[in-house]
Design a protein around this motif. Structure first.
Motif, PDB file in Angstrom:
ATOM      1  N   THR A 196       0.829  -1.210   0.000  1.00 57.55           N
ATOM      2  CA  THR A 196       0.000   0.000   0.000  1.00 57.55           C
ATOM      3  C   THR A 196       0.859   1.254   0.000  1.00 57.55           C
ATOM      4  OG1 THR A 196      -0.107  -0.086   2.424  1.00 57.55           O
ATOM      5  CG2 THR A 196      -1.887  -1.164   1.195  1.00 57.55           C
ATOM      6  N   GLY A 197       2.168   1.072   0.011  1.00 51.10           N
ATOM      7  CA  GLY A 197       3.089   2.205  -0.005  1.00 51.10           C
ATOM      8  C   GLY A 197       4.495   1.724   0.270  1.00 51.10           C
ATOM      9  N   PRO A 198       5.452   2.642   0.401  1.00 51.88           N
ATOM     10  CA  PRO A 198       6.835   2.258   0.672  1.00 51.88           C
ATOM     11  C   PRO A 198       6.966   1.518   2.007  1.00 51.88           C
ATOM     12  CG  PRO A 198       6.690   4.544  -0.041  1.00 51.88           C
ATOM     13  CD  PRO A 198       5.299   4.089   0.229  1.00 51.88           C
ATOM     14  N   THR A 199       7.995   0.682   2.102  1.00 47.91           N
ATOM     15  CA  THR A 199       8.259  -0.089   3.315  1.00 47.91           C
ATOM     16  C   THR A 199       9.646   0.241   3.849  1.00 47.91           C
ATOM     17  OG1 THR A 199       6.869  -1.943   2.581  1.00 47.91           O
ATOM     18  CG2 THR A 199       8.507  -2.408   4.280  1.00 47.91           C
ATOM     19  N   ASN A 200       9.713   0.592   5.121  1.00 47.60           N
ATOM     20  CA  ASN A 200      10.987   0.812   5.788  1.00 47.60           C
ATOM     21  C   ASN A 200      11.353  -0.440   6.580  1.00 47.60           C
ATOM     22  OD1 ASN A 200      11.522   3.669   5.119  1.00 47.60           O
ATOM     23  ND2 ASN A 200       9.626   4.034   6.265  1.00 47.60           N
ATOM     24  N   THR A 201      12.511  -1.007   6.295  1.00 46.30           N
ATOM     25  CA  THR A 201      12.917  -2.267   6.908  1.00 46.30           C
ATOM     26  C   THR A 201      13.998  -2.031   7.962  1.00 46.30           C
ATOM     27  OG1 THR A 201      14.473  -2.604   5.072  1.00 46.30           O
ATOM     28  CG2 THR A 201      12.315  -3.647   4.900  1.00 46.30           C
ATOM     29  N   SER A 202      14.174  -3.018   8.855  1.00 41.76           N
ATOM     30  CA  SER A 202      15.138  -2.891   9.944  1.00 41.76           C
ATOM     31  C   SER A 202      16.570  -2.834   9.450  1.00 41.76           C
ATOM     32  CB  SER A 202      14.976  -4.063  10.918  1.00 41.76           C
ATOM     33  OG  SER A 202      15.073  -5.308  10.237  1.00 41.76           O
ATOM     34  N   ALA A 203      16.822  -3.322   8.263  1.00 45.23           N
ATOM     35  CA  ALA A 203      18.121  -3.189   7.596  1.00 45.23           C
ATOM     36  C   ALA A 203      17.835  -3.011   6.114  1.00 45.23           C
ATOM     37  CB  ALA A 203      18.990  -4.425   7.845  1.00 45.23           C
ATOM     38  N   PRO A 204      18.687  -2.290   5.403  1.00 41.68           N
ATOM     39  CA  PRO A 204      18.395  -2.031   3.982  1.00 41.68           C
ATOM     40  C   PRO A 204      18.576  -3.265   3.115  1.00 41.68           C
ATOM     41  CG  PRO A 204      20.536  -1.127   4.582  1.00 41.68           C
ATOM     42  CD  PRO A 204      19.899  -1.596   5.860  1.00 41.68           C
ATOM     43  N   LEU A 205      17.740  -3.383   2.084  1.00 36.27           N
ATOM     44  CA  LEU A 205      17.888  -4.428   1.080  1.00 36.27           C
ATOM     45  C   LEU A 205      19.010  -4.059   0.118  1.00 36.27           C
ATOM     46  CD1 LEU A 205      14.903  -4.773   2.169  1.00 36.27           C
ATOM     47  CD2 LEU A 205      14.322  -5.584  -0.137  1.00 36.27           C
ATOM     48  N   LEU A 206      19.550  -5.058  -0.571  1.00 33.92           N
ATOM     49  CA  LEU A 206      20.457  -4.830  -1.692  1.00 33.92           C
ATOM     50  C   LEU A 206      19.736  -5.272  -2.961  1.00 33.92           C
ATOM     51  CD1 LEU A 206      23.106  -4.120  -3.064  1.00 33.92           C
ATOM     52  CD2 LEU A 206      23.970  -6.399  -2.462  1.00 33.92           C
ATOM     53  N   VAL A 207      19.536  -4.333  -3.878  1.00 38.58           N
ATOM     54  CA  VAL A 207      18.806  -4.574  -5.124  1.00 38.58           C
ATOM     55  C   VAL A 207      19.815  -4.610  -6.273  1.00 38.58           C
ATOM     56  CG1 VAL A 207      17.019  -3.701  -6.677  1.00 38.58           C
ATOM     57  CG2 VAL A 207      16.798  -3.374  -4.194  1.00 38.58           C
TER      58      VAL A 207
END
Length: 556
Positions: free
Chosen positions: A438-449
């Motif tokens: 439903t919108g952006p997600t802030n995670t406990s650690a950043p993803l690597l894309v």
């Protein structure tokens, strides 16, 4: 959606690596990880019981996940837990992926980790297994063994799309009639919950994961559902999560034609001694014209092929437009490995020898004899997972409009739109299942894309959008290569960034770009993609299966 070197988007006839030398039924499923040595030195297997329905976890109905680990070789004092893998599909076997590539992936990320492959619920060695048919004979009568790799082109006849639409409705009714109660739990959100269950069974709270192709959807879904449970998540060959759950795959093909153009350009530059389809062309456009002429001739006149008549090998059939279009499309997944073999197959076909390209189109044989290899169920698994994830009510007119839009972007829309058509009439859904962000997600650690600059089925713009918009703060790494996922060719640069991320969370600098260590149509055998890499090495020869490559209708 691996050759670090395939439903919807992307599926091997059970993958190119059929593992039959270990009896999974010899392991008693358990709610804890009870390891048994399997396959080869350094590998263990277990079967983990998980709730079939996480909404009713105390219900006695369970699924048993097949799990393989390539064991960490570091001292216990420096052990850092499991890195889970998913090779794509949906329907790809993580077990097979870990068996084949576990040691090489450990070489990238470090010996402190277990490299863990699991078969998602409903897939391969996990039970219960998705299957719409009562037996292999019924399955083979409904669709040929190479259905996992050859889809009828919608351009082949005027009835191509209407016929595919009608068949899809039959399949949907068949699946609902035979497996509705079970299939409603074969979804990406529940597989994401399974990943948390597996991680916790190892004694860890947060996920470490490397997913490619459809595996990026799984990784994004996990991050959206459990944002505080992310430790290290690499998504590689990215399909944006909102595109997946809306089944709007049009933008996945933004870069497809660029990969085909790379075939024409690299073939021309390599010359006739290296590229068999060169024909002493004076420009890349001459090679492109020769391919168009060859395809047009097949639309008017399919040709017979007899690859082999030896005992036990049904290597004969007809080479038509659909088959050749699919073989070409498949080669775009792994151009560093496949382009030389594709050029030879096309040259042979143009000269009147259809056996080479026919042999590349996937399994053709089916037999009811005792001891025969079972027909692969990846098509069913991929379609079931994809169609249960999305909620569509497409009419024939809707699909015709959708096809027209995709065809305006890519000339391979005719063998890609059937991915969405396969969900026509699908009615199996679970109340309350996850249906997208439903919108952006802030995670406990950043993803690597990781996004390839020219990817035939998961475009670079989609990867960039995922990093910038859907998961703010994620690291983004561009791979200046043609093909699907980073596994297409070896890259010292890329391996260094991935290794640093898993070891200490270091992200690439803004604007980071890696180059492959090899070239298309490389003349030096040691520089060819089949000479090294995490199956970024591949297997010589033109094939239509394999990890991280398109393995069939559902092949992201």
């Amino acid at each position: 959606m691996l050759n670090r070197s395939s439903f919807v988007l992307l599926a091997a006839a059970s993958t190119a690596f059929a593992l039959t030398e270990f009896n999974w039924t010899s392991i008693e499923p358990s709610t804890s990880l009870n390891w048994t040595a399997c396959y080869a030195d350094g590998l263990d297997c277990a079967r983990l019981l998980v709730p079939l329905d996480y909404a009713s976890p105390n219900n006695s109905t369970t699924a048993a996940l097949a799990i393989t680990r390539f064991r960490s070789t570091s001292p216990s004092s420096s052990y850092r837990g499991p890195i889970l893998l998913n090779p794509g599909g949906p329907g790809g076997s993580g077990v097979e992926f870990a068996v084949v590539y576990g040691s090489e992936i450990a070489g990238i990320v470090g010996a402190e980790y277990d490299i863990v492959g699991f078969d998602p619920r409903g897939v391969s060695f996990s039970t219960p297994t998705i299957s719409w048919f009562l037996n292999d004979a019924e399955r083979a009568l409904w669709y040929p063994p190479n259905q996992n790799t050859v889809l009828p082109s919608l351009n082949e006849t005027a009835l191509g799309l209407p016929y595919a639409y009608a068949r899809a409705q039959v399949q949907s009714q068949l699946a609902a009639a035979r497996d509705a109660d079970f299939l409603q739990y074969m979804t990406t959100d529940y597989t994401a919950q399974d990943m948390l269950t597996i991680t916790e069974a190892f004694g860890f709270e947060k996920l470490k994961y490397w997913g490619v192709s459809y595996g990026t959807v799984l990784g994004q879904t996990f991050a959206a559902l459990f944002p505080d449970k992310v430790e290290r998540v690499v998504i590689d060959g990215v399909l944006p999560i909102d595109d997946w759950y809306s089944a709007n795959l049009t933008e996945t093909m933004l870069d497809t034609n660029q990969v085909l153009d790379a075939f024409f350009t690299s073939c021309f530059e390599a010359g006739p001694s290296v590229c068999a389809f060169h024909n002493n062309a004076s420009s890349p456009s001459d090679i492109a014209t020769a391919l168009v002429d060859l395809l047009l001739s097949l639309q008017q006149k399919p040709v017979p092929a007899v690859a082999s008549l030896t005992a036990g090998n049904a290597g004969y059939g007809v080479v038509d437009y659909s088959l050749v279009k699919n073989v070409i499309f498949q080669s775009l997944y792994q151009p560093y490995k496949e382009f030389p073999a594709l050029a030879q197959a096309l040259a042979d076909l143009a000269a009147g020898n259809a056996s080479t390209i026919y042999a590349a189109s996937g399994p053709q044989e089916f037999t009811c004899e005792p001891g025969a290899a079972p027909v692969n169920k990846m098509f069913e698994a991929g379609a079931s997972i994809t169609c249960t994830d999305v909620r569509l009510n497409d009419t024939l007119a809707d699909l015709q409009s959708y096809y027209a839009g995709m065809a305006a972007i890519s000339e391979f829309a005719d063998v890609w739109v059937p991915v969405r058509i396969a969900c026509a009439g699908w009615k199996v859904h679970r109340p309350g299942q996850y249906t997208g962000p439903t919108g952006p997600t802030n995670t406990s650690a950043p993803l690597l894309v990781i996004g390839n600059l020219r990817d035939p089925v998961t475009s670079w713009p989609g990867a960039n959008q995922t990093a910038e918009v859907l998961f703010p703060g994620a690291g983004f790494l561009t791979y200046n290569a043609s093909g699907h996922t980073s596994f297409i060719a070896p890259s010292t640069c890329l391996d260094a960034y991935v290794g640093a991320y898993f070891r200490n969370g270091t992200l690439p600098p803004a604007g980071a770009v890696c180059q492959p260590d090899v070239q298309l149509f490389a003349t030096n055998a040691s520089a060819r993609a089949d000479g090294g890499g995490v199956s970024r090495r591949g297997v010589p020869g033109l094939t239509m299966g394999g990890m991280g490559t398109r393995k069939g209708l559902f092949s992201f």
